[in-house]
Design an enzyme around this catalytic site. Structure first.
Site, PDB file in Angstrom:
ATOM      1  N   ARG A  58     -49.175   6.981 -46.717  1.00 25.58           N
ATOM      2  CA  ARG A  58     -48.362   8.131 -47.094  1.00 25.58           C
ATOM      3  C   ARG A  58     -47.782   8.025 -48.502  1.00 25.58           C
ATOM      4  O   ARG A  58     -47.544   9.013 -49.163  1.00 25.58           O
ATOM      5  CB  ARG A  58     -47.233   8.277 -46.084  1.00 25.58           C
ATOM      6  CG  ARG A  58     -46.307   9.416 -46.384  1.00 25.58           C
ATOM      7  CD  ARG A  58     -45.241   9.524 -45.344  1.00 25.58           C
ATOM      8  NE  ARG A  58     -45.699  10.271 -44.188  1.00 25.58           N
ATOM      9  CZ  ARG A  58     -45.368   9.988 -42.935  1.00 25.58           C
ATOM     10  NH1 ARG A  58     -44.598   8.973 -42.684  1.00 25.58           N
ATOM     11  NH2 ARG A  58     -45.802  10.724 -41.947  1.00 25.58           N
ATOM     12  N   ASP A 113     -41.814  17.554 -35.571  1.00 25.41           N
ATOM     13  CA  ASP A 113     -42.925  17.189 -34.673  1.00 25.41           C
ATOM     14  C   ASP A 113     -42.540  16.196 -33.578  1.00 25.41           C
ATOM     15  O   ASP A 113     -43.399  15.499 -33.052  1.00 25.41           O
ATOM     16  CB  ASP A 113     -44.096  16.635 -35.489  1.00 25.41           C
ATOM     17  CG  ASP A 113     -43.863  15.202 -35.928  1.00 25.41           C
ATOM     18  OD1 ASP A 113     -42.700  14.831 -36.138  1.00 25.41           O
ATOM     19  OD2 ASP A 113     -44.846  14.451 -36.042  1.00 25.41           O
ATOM     20  N   GLU A 114     -41.267  16.121 -33.255  1.00 23.65           N
ATOM     21  CA  GLU A 114     -40.828  15.151 -32.243  1.00 23.65           C
ATOM     22  C   GLU A 114     -39.830  15.792 -31.297  1.00 23.65           C
ATOM     23  O   GLU A 114     -39.005  16.602 -31.722  1.00 23.65           O
ATOM     24  CB  GLU A 114     -40.041  14.020 -32.904  1.00 23.65           C
ATOM     25  CG  GLU A 114     -40.835  12.958 -33.574  1.00 23.65           C
ATOM     26  CD  GLU A 114     -39.896  11.914 -34.207  1.00 23.65           C
ATOM     27  OE1 GLU A 114     -40.365  10.810 -34.429  1.00 23.65           O
ATOM     28  OE2 GLU A 114     -38.716  12.227 -34.474  1.00 23.65           O
TER      29      GLU A 114
END
Ligand code: TTP
Length: 600
Positions: A58, A113-114
């Protein structure tokens, strides 16, 4: 004594999956999502597993990724006015939450996203009618502490799961391992439903609290799930670096390692509570003492919408902002995005923020913030207020910024509902099943301060704080039972991740300068009275109290009885005073988990 069952569901390389769904040709190929493509191919913010296998990470620039993996597909985050537009990822995140909500559990959306899920009740409901769970029901499950020597990985995994199933006692509804087995089956089904309905894969961690479920979720990715039996906590801690634990990834973790001379979680268990409190202050000390024994009491708060809305942008190297005009320009740009998202949020959730936070950095790794009260929600007002806040704190001479700004962020938070507030508050007190948890109720329950300060306060604030404070005074046992998260919390997992974040693990310093605001006043948006900005939240709580008072047509104080029954409390508080944490519950829990440690 029964423990909770908590799961964390985390999407796999989420932004990449969103892009692959838009462009199916990218499926099965190495992909990275990049933004700000002006320098060395842009900054990478998401990498799929095919690209990770080639060594792409990343923190690379797009050009570096190409060097490592020439066949990589670099997809650019859409941008508007030179700024990332992350709406497609947020919308995709909502789709996933909608699927999760089809299952009967409390859901806390923790980031784009969690989501944390409290499956305790759902498991209890299922357990009676659950037929035998076999390894076939758990095709992507791993269990910490159950490993096989088989060379074939899949065969080894399956053998280990079977061994775990044999050890759990399906005849006992109270057997925590068996409850975990049922939860694991449920999460397998949930992940399958997410895939079928959205096309996205995800991973999950299943344990008895949030910290541990998050921790084990990362152990087997992508598209797998990991279960942590309580008895295996000491095994897990034996080789677990302190910094891997949520909230210990930053400064607190560093200080801990330095002051105690430890590296692994298992070493923390040797220190007494008194010692830890003396070295790290009472609240942190208690939290550390507990987490060393696998205990974390933080609830899964039923919340489906973000706690704050914000956006930010980095200005690295020569692009750092040096003039007042540049600052004004970018604050206006950020305010455009925040306002657009606020308008949409208002349509969907009918709530308004009370706080405005400006965050900035003058060098990599440093971070400052200033918080103000928000009463107007249009772009010019937001930009103007943000500029005022910023200019109070930085030095500008002849329109020149003394120390150039490398990072600028705007966020709004501490939401309150606008319509039918009293109704929602009344609803808040009515018991409802987890599956009935509605967005309205979650807003009223705990609109927190935006995340930039990241102090992870355990004490509830917001409209209900007036009542919760009374409750706390009257129910000291409950207070004592709850051990706070550490004060120097470090990770932003409670909020949507911003695509411009360079390092999600980064410590966010509390800006001491924020403390000079005591005297500033603003008119109360409800009664018009001039109120000190720092007292505004409490003042607004008072209005909420009055509305509730009207709604229930009785004096405010008796609304919360001195010893409230769980049915009189909001759903989300259930496990603060339940089988797991009722009178002496913590002490019992500590004893129970300690017994595993003593077995060593
Ligand atoms: P993560 O869940 O941290 O990572 P991920 O989903 O890409 O990969 P993994 O399978 O390891 O969980 O972040 C979710 C999304 O948030 C990610 O796809 C891109 C975005 N994001 C940023 O924009 N900036 C950041 O600093 C981080 C950490 C994530």
């Amino acid at each position: 004594m029964r423990e909770r069952i908590v799961a964390l569901v985390d999407m796999d390389c989420f932004f990449c999956q969103v892009e692959q769904r838009i462009n199916p040709e990218l499926k099965g190929k190495p992909v990275a999502v990049v933004q700000y493509n002006k320098w060395r191919g842009g900054g990478i913010i998401a990498v799929n597993y095919e690209a990770r296998a080639c060594g792409v990470t990343r923190h690379m620039r797009g050009d570096e990724a190409k060097e490592k993996c020439p066949e990589i597909n670099l997809v650019h985050v859409p941008s508007i006015n030179d700024k990332a537009d992350t709406s497609r990822y947020r919308e995709a995140g909502k789709e996933v939450i909608n699927v999760i909500c089809q299952f009967n559990c409390a859901v806390q959306r923790a980031s784009v996203d969690e989501a944390f899920l409290d499956l305790t009740e759902a498991v209890d409901k299922r357990i009676g009618g659950e037929t035998q769970v076999s390894a076939d029901h758990l095709p992507s499950t791993h269990v910490v502490g159950f490993e096989s020597q088989l060379e074939n990985k899949e065969e080894g995994r399956s053998e280990a799961v079977q061994e775990w199933l044999r050890k759990s006692d399906a005849s006992s509804e109270d057997d925590h391992d068996y409850r975990l087995v049922v939860a694991a089956k449920m999460v397998e089904e949930m992940r399958k439903a997410i895939f079928t309905q959205t096309g996205f894969t995800c991973s999950a961690g299943i344990a008895h609290n949030k910290i541990l479920s998050k921790l084990v979720c990362g152990m087997h990715k992508p598209n797998q799930q990991t279960v942590l039996p309580i008895s295996k906590v000491p095994f897990l801690y034996e080789t677990l670096p302190v910094k891997k634990v949520r909230l210990l990834g930053g400064k607190l973790g560093d200080t801990l390692m330095e002051k105690l001379g430890i590296n692994y979680m298992s070493e923390l268990e040797k220190f007494s509570e008194a010692e830890l409190c003396q070295k790290f202050e009472q609240r942190n000390g208690q939290w550390l003492y507990n987490i060393a024994r696998g205990i974390d009491n933080e609830e899964v708060e039923a919340r489906l919408i973000p706690k704050s809305i914000g956006c930010c942008k980095r200005f690295p190297g020569k692009t750092a902002l040096k003039t007042k005009q540049e600052l004004e320009h970018w604050i206006q740009e950020l305010a455009v995005e925040v306002c657009a998202r606020l308008d949409k949020d208002y349509e969907e959730n009918c709530r308004r923020p009370r706080n405005l936070v400006v965050q900035w950095s003058v060098e990599v790794g440093s971070s400052n913030s200033k918080t103000g009260f928000l009463s107007h929600f249009d772009q010019p007002s937001l930009a103007r207020d943000a500029m005022i806040l910023l200019c109070k704190s930085i030095s500008i001479e002849n329109s020149k910024v003394k120390v150039p700004i490398q990072f600028l962020g705007l966020s709004v938070g501490k939401f309150t509902e606008e319509r039918n507030k009293a109704n929602s508050i009344a609803k808040f007190f009515k018991p409802s099943s987890a599956s009935e948890t509605k967005v309205n109720e979650t807003i009223v329950s705990d609109p927190p301060v935006p995340e930039v300060k990241q102090e992870a306060p355990p004490i509830k604030t917001g409209p209900m704080s007036f009542f919760l404070r009374n409750l706390k005074k009257k129910d000291p046992e409950k207070n004592d039972a709850r051990v706070a998260a550490p004060q120097t919390s470090v990770e932003s997992d409670e909020d949507e991740k911003e695509s411009v974040k360079s390092d999600s693990d980064k410590d966010v310093e509390t800006d001491k300068r924020c403390q000079g605001e005591e005297e500033a006043e603003a008119p109360c948006p409800q009664c018009g009275k001039s109120v000190k900005i720092l007292d505004m939240s409490e003042h607004l709580d008072h209005h909420v109290a009055q509305e509730l008072h009207k709604e229930l047509n009785q004096p405010v104080t008796p609304v919360i009885p001195p010893q409230p029954s769980t049915s009189a409390l909001p759903k989300k508080r259930k496990y603060t005073k339940s089988k797991t944490q009722s009178a002496g519950g913590d002490a019992k829990k500590i004893r129970s988990i300690q017994s595993f440690f003593n077995k060593k």
